[in-house]
Design a protein around this motif. Structure first.
Motif, PDB file in Angstrom:
ATOM      1  N   VAL A 141      -9.586 -13.877  -2.940  1.00 30.79           N
ATOM      2  CA  VAL A 141      -9.952 -13.568  -4.503  1.00 30.79           C
ATOM      3  C   VAL A 141      -9.071 -13.737  -5.526  1.00 30.79           C
ATOM      4  O   VAL A 141      -7.746 -13.715  -5.019  1.00 30.79           O
ATOM      5  N   ARG A 189      -2.652  -7.735 -11.383  1.00 30.51           N
ATOM      6  CA  ARG A 189      -3.117  -6.941 -10.678  1.00 30.51           C
ATOM      7  C   ARG A 189      -3.304  -6.981  -8.835  1.00 30.51           C
ATOM      8  O   ARG A 189      -4.131  -6.179  -8.207  1.00 30.51           O
ATOM      9  N   ALA A 219      -3.250  -3.857  -6.550  1.00 30.77           N
ATOM     10  CA  ALA A 219      -4.284  -3.017  -6.804  1.00 30.77           C
ATOM     11  C   ALA A 219      -5.797  -3.517  -5.851  1.00 30.77           C
ATOM     12  O   ALA A 219      -6.176  -2.664  -5.209  1.00 30.77           O
ATOM     13  N   LEU A 220      -6.064  -5.053  -6.078  1.00 36.51           N
ATOM     14  CA  LEU A 220      -7.056  -5.514  -5.260  1.00 36.51           C
ATOM     15  C   LEU A 220      -6.897  -5.190  -3.903  1.00 36.51           C
ATOM     16  O   LEU A 220      -7.532  -4.730  -3.112  1.00 36.51           O
ATOM     17  N   ALA A 221      -5.428  -5.761  -3.602  1.00 37.65           N
ATOM     18  CA  ALA A 221      -5.105  -5.620  -2.037  1.00 37.65           C
ATOM     19  C   ALA A 221      -5.048  -4.362  -1.337  1.00 37.65           C
ATOM     20  O   ALA A 221      -5.522  -3.973  -0.190  1.00 37.65           O
ATOM     21  N   ALA A 271      -6.964  -1.844  -2.124  1.00 37.84           N
ATOM     22  CA  ALA A 271      -8.635  -1.443  -1.735  1.00 37.84           C
ATOM     23  C   ALA A 271      -9.059  -2.221  -0.495  1.00 37.84           C
ATOM     24  O   ALA A 271      -9.757  -1.772   0.062  1.00 37.84           O
ATOM     25  N   MET A 272      -8.829  -3.606  -0.624  1.00 39.77           N
ATOM     26  CA  MET A 272      -9.217  -4.350   0.563  1.00 39.77           C
ATOM     27  C   MET A 272      -8.643  -3.899   1.609  1.00 39.77           C
ATOM     28  O   MET A 272      -9.405  -3.937   2.628  1.00 39.77           O
ATOM     29  N   LEU A 323     -10.443  -0.525   2.610  1.00 42.26           N
ATOM     30  CA  LEU A 323     -11.730  -0.669   3.076  1.00 42.26           C
ATOM     31  C   LEU A 323     -11.946  -1.635   4.430  1.00 42.26           C
ATOM     32  O   LEU A 323     -12.696  -1.670   5.154  1.00 42.26           O
ATOM     33  N   ASN A 332      -9.072  -2.473 -11.004  1.00 40.76           N
ATOM     34  CA  ASN A 332      -8.614  -3.753 -10.088  1.00 40.76           C
ATOM     35  C   ASN A 332      -8.990  -3.592  -8.615  1.00 40.76           C
ATOM     36  O   ASN A 332      -8.913  -4.057  -7.901  1.00 40.76           O
ATOM     37  N   MET A 333      -8.710  -2.113  -8.371  1.00 39.42           N
ATOM     38  CA  MET A 333      -8.954  -1.637  -6.821  1.00 39.42           C
ATOM     39  C   MET A 333     -10.542  -1.842  -6.599  1.00 39.42           C
ATOM     40  O   MET A 333     -10.927  -2.337  -5.700  1.00 39.42           O
ATOM     41  N   VAL A 334     -11.319  -1.346  -7.508  1.00 46.44           N
ATOM     42  CA  VAL A 334     -12.793  -1.692  -7.653  1.00 46.44           C
ATOM     43  C   VAL A 334     -13.221  -3.164  -7.358  1.00 46.44           C
ATOM     44  O   VAL A 334     -13.819  -3.609  -6.740  1.00 46.44           O
ATOM     45  N   TYR A 335     -12.203  -3.965  -8.116  1.00 44.81           N
ATOM     46  CA  TYR A 335     -12.480  -5.439  -8.005  1.00 44.81           C
ATOM     47  C   TYR A 335     -12.343  -5.931  -6.599  1.00 44.81           C
ATOM     48  O   TYR A 335     -13.024  -6.590  -6.042  1.00 44.81           O
ATOM     49  N   GLY A 336     -10.947  -5.261  -6.095  1.00 46.40           N
ATOM     50  CA  GLY A 336     -10.956  -5.863  -4.708  1.00 46.40           C
ATOM     51  C   GLY A 336     -11.647  -5.373  -3.766  1.00 46.40           C
ATOM     52  O   GLY A 336     -12.263  -6.133  -2.865  1.00 46.40           O
ATOM     53  N   GLY A 337     -12.148  -4.037  -3.960  1.00 42.78           N
ATOM     54  CA  GLY A 337     -13.302  -3.579  -3.042  1.00 42.78           C
ATOM     55  C   GLY A 337     -14.657  -4.311  -2.967  1.00 42.78           C
ATOM     56  O   GLY A 337     -15.132  -4.660  -1.987  1.00 42.78           O
ATOM     57  N   ALA A 390     -14.940  -7.513  -4.104  1.00 40.66           N
ATOM     58  CA  ALA A 390     -14.904  -8.660  -3.529  1.00 40.66           C
ATOM     59  C   ALA A 390     -15.304  -8.595  -1.871  1.00 40.66           C
ATOM     60  O   ALA A 390     -15.711  -9.712  -1.173  1.00 40.66           O
ATOM     61  N   VAL A 413     -18.127   0.200  -4.011  1.00 42.84           N
ATOM     62  CA  VAL A 413     -17.187   0.802  -4.846  1.00 42.84           C
ATOM     63  C   VAL A 413     -17.272   1.119  -6.398  1.00 42.84           C
ATOM     64  O   VAL A 413     -18.186   0.504  -6.751  1.00 42.84           O
ATOM     65  N   TYR A 436     -13.505  -9.269 -15.515  1.00 45.52           N
ATOM     66  CA  TYR A 436     -13.400 -10.296 -14.466  1.00 45.52           C
ATOM     67  C   TYR A 436     -14.150  -9.896 -13.400  1.00 45.52           C
ATOM     68  O   TYR A 436     -15.128 -10.984 -12.748  1.00 45.52           O
TER      69      TYR A 436
END
Lengths: 256, 72, 357
Positions: A74, A80, A83-85, A87-88, A91, C65-70, C72, C77, C95
């Protein structure tokens, strides 16, 4: 022995990893991003985790990393990626999650996300390419730009009194209890490339332990931004960048 | 034990940065005078002394070098 | 099985709705008047029970952005915040919309601009339905008017988000967030398995198997020709959404000569106004948009052929009124009555305005 006799499949000792796509990378000639991409992809291939890896691309020169890494990936907003990582990984904890970020992305606009992901001890790998400049936008001053260094927004050289100090963010994250492995490497000689690859391998291996962030800085070049030939830029890197950003491990796990 | 090697260069993908040349212990590669379609003076083999160490390929940011190596 | 009824705050209903509908992850940052959502989630601690991840982020920017990652990863989320925090999330929302990912965001609106006040408001209407962040995108926007709807719209929001691969905004306000009402809650639904996600959401990042190319989630297209195509695709999607997802309710509009239009807590207040009006012999009715985007244009146009005038009531200086005016195509006069900066209009003061129409 002729060349034709040597060029046989059984004699092949090095070729481009299949975890990089065949897309020609957009990086400038000689850019360390290409080498670093290659190392990360080689590690993923050698560990056999292509189907188990999720990547996060940054904004900056490596913004198109998603076209090159042949993994599910992604493209984050600027800064950011951690932050994405976060959550990824939370989860999909069974996956290997990595971010690939430059110095503007990680150490300026994304400082908050970097510090807090590192402090929470997210079980991710951060690959941080530091070339002391904003390459993508045309060579502006970065948080990591050295004192006195000329960029398009510090045309008379970075002045500490005016622009502040270059940020040693890697030293900073090494202080945080949430980081497990922090190291600084470079990729401009064959020996350094081999060493950097071992570090990246280690960083991915540590994700299996679930003990926090593994953070690999690659001190790199920007020959376009620095306005030098690729070979000259690597010499400049060694003479100027490395005294301020010395190579080596900043934090290694204690032997258990 | 001695090794003999050679490399295959994807000259169309080579960007002519010359970083690989700095890593070659045998001085058997150099940037040539010919340009590829993108206008880069690409890498060429200039001597038959390659030992297949792969330093050039390891350094290449664009992965355009394949290395072959045999024991002799 | 007997229905399970709970007395809870609107904010708690959001949290409970999330846990029970099979939400995978919540990422949020405290802000009044919606902090009970994160508090309720951490108190309930759903992870051992349902596997739902709850994380207090370092900022609203990180949350979205955590929501964005989740998202994805094909996970259900969400985040929640209130006005100033939602402003910080606009980049991320753009985004997520650009990358066509499903996500749920709740805004328990407070008065602004700036730090404003912690009291209720509806002044984020423009921000929500007209864009907010950069670029041509839309948020599917649901406006709950009760604690029950706070609960119900969480699952509905996720369903719409995945149906259209688009972020959904639940536009609430401090009244609905803080008020306590009875809520009929549903059973705990299991979260989607990773296998289910891989099968049903082939775009999601699940790890690239040999059998397909790598999945890329991005909102970047450097080639303007391609970027225009991306925009065409978004607009086509929005058109389908406009045709299929308009939700609204009417109250005593059958013979109405004056129409009130209000959403959320203003609509609750206006129900009382309709009652006062009817008692005084005024034929007044109410249309409550439930989806603010897509906006109920057609029913408003139809009613404009019947009524003499329209009054919009909002806790803002007049934002939704613009969409009402566009919908009725100048057939009838449209006026606005609003209180703002955290003030809540009373039925009596609206009734006084009604009498002048």
């Amino acid at each position: 022995m002729t060349r034709e006799e040597i060029i046989k499949p059984e004699n092949l000792v090095y070729k481009k990893t299949k975890v990089l796509t065949d897309t020609v990378m957009h990086f400038c000639p000689g850019c360390g991003h290409g080498t670093t991409h290659k190392l990360v992809a080689e590690v993923i291939e050698e560990m056999g985790i292509q189907s188990e890896t999720l990547g996060v691309a940054p904004v900056g020169c490596a913004v198109l990393a998603y076209n090159y890494f042949d993994v599910d990936i992604v493209e984050a907003a600027h800064g950011r990626a951690p932050a994405l990582a976060t959550a990824m990984k939370r989860l999909r904890p069974e996956k290997f999650v990595f971010t690939y970020q430059g110095d503007g992305d990680l150490a300026a606009i994304g400082t908050g996300e970097t510090i807090h992901a590192c402090n929470r001890g997210e079980n991710i790998t951060i690959i941080f390419v530091n070339n002391g400049i904003y390459g993508m936008t045309g060579g502006q001053m970065a948080p990591t730009t050295l004192e006195g260094m000329v960029t398009s927004t510090s045309p008379y050289g970075r002045e500490q009194q005016f622009n502040g100090h270059p940020l040693k963010i890697t030293e900073l994250v090494a202080q945080l209890p949430g980081t497990y492995y922090v190291t600084r490497q470079a990729v401009y000689t064959p020996a350094l490339v081999r060493k950097a690859k071992r570090a990246i391998r280690q960083a991915f291996e540590y994700q299996k332990l679930n003990k926090g962030v593994s953070f690999v800085e690659i001190v790199s070049n920007c020959n376009s931004g620095w306005k030098m030939s690729p070979v000259k830029a690597n010499e400049w890197l060694e003479e100027n960048m490395l005294p301020f950003y010395p190579l080596g491990d900043l934090k290694v796990p204690e032997k258990e | 034990m001695a090794f003999k090697g050679t490399i295959v260069i994807d000259t169309e993908k080579c960007k002519g940065c010359g970083v690989c040349v700095t890593g070659c212990p045998q001085k058997c590669i150099a940037l040539g005078k010919k340009a590829n379609k993108k206008g880069y003076n690409h890498l060429e083999i200039i001597a038959d002394t390659c030992i297949g160490c792969a330093n050039c390929a390891i350094l290449c940011p664009d992965g355009v070098i394949e290395v072959y190596k045999v024991k002799v | 099985m007997a229905k399970e009824i709970k007395l809870m705050k609107g904010n708690e209903a959001i949290a409970e709705g999330a846990i029970r509908c099979g939400c995978d992850g919540y990422f949020g940052y405290p802000i009044t008047p919606q902090s009970e959502i994160l508090e309720h989630l951490t108190l309930e601690n759903p992870y051992p029970k349902t596997g739902m991840v709850v994380l207090q982020a370092e900022s609203e920017t990180a949350s979205i952005n955590m929501v964005y990652g989740g998202a994805a990863c094909g996970k259900r989320v969400m985040t929640t915040s209130s006005s100033p925090g939602i402003s910080l999330m606009q980049e991320g929302l753009s985004y997520i919309a650009g990358a066509e990912l499903p996500a749920l965001v709740v805004n328990v609106v407070r008065g602004g601009p700036g730090l404003g006040t912690i009291q209720p408001s509806q002044a984020d209407y423009f921000q929500t339905v007209k864009g907010g962040g950069h670029g041509d995108y839309k948020l599917i926007t649901l406006a709950p008017a009760s604690v029950q709807e706070m609960y119900d719209f969480v699952e509905l929001g996720f369903d719409l988000a995945f149906k259209y691969r688009n972020p959904v905004m639940l536009l609430s306000d401090g009244v609905i967030g803080q008020v306590m009402e009875k809520v009929e809650v549903g059973d705990y639904k299991p979260r989607w398995t990773n296998e289910y996600i891989a099968k049903n959401h082939p775009w999601a990042l699940v790890g690239k198997p040999e059998s397909r190319g790598h999945n890329i989630i991005t909102s970047l297209q450097l080639d303007p020709v391609v970027q225009e195509k991306v925009n065409h695709k978004l607009q086509a999607k929005y058109k389908v959404c406009e045709e299929n997802e308009v939700r609204y309710e009417t109250f005593q509009t059958e013979d109405a000569e004056i129409l009130l239009v209000a959403y959320g807590s203003s609509a609750r207040i206006c129900q009382k106004v309709v009652q006062l009006g009817r008692e005084a012999g005024i034929k007044v009715g109410l249309l409550r948009p439930i989806t603010l985007w897509p906006f109920p244009k057609k029913p408003l146009l139809e009613l404009s052929k019947q009524v003499k005038s329209i009054l919009t009531v909002e806790m803002s200086a007049g934002q939704m009124i613009e969409d009402v005016k566009l919908a009725v195509e100048c057939r009838v006069p449209v006026q606005h009555y609003g209180r703002y900066g955290g003030m809540i209009p009373t039925p009596t003061e609206i009734f006084e305005v009604l009498k002048t129409l």
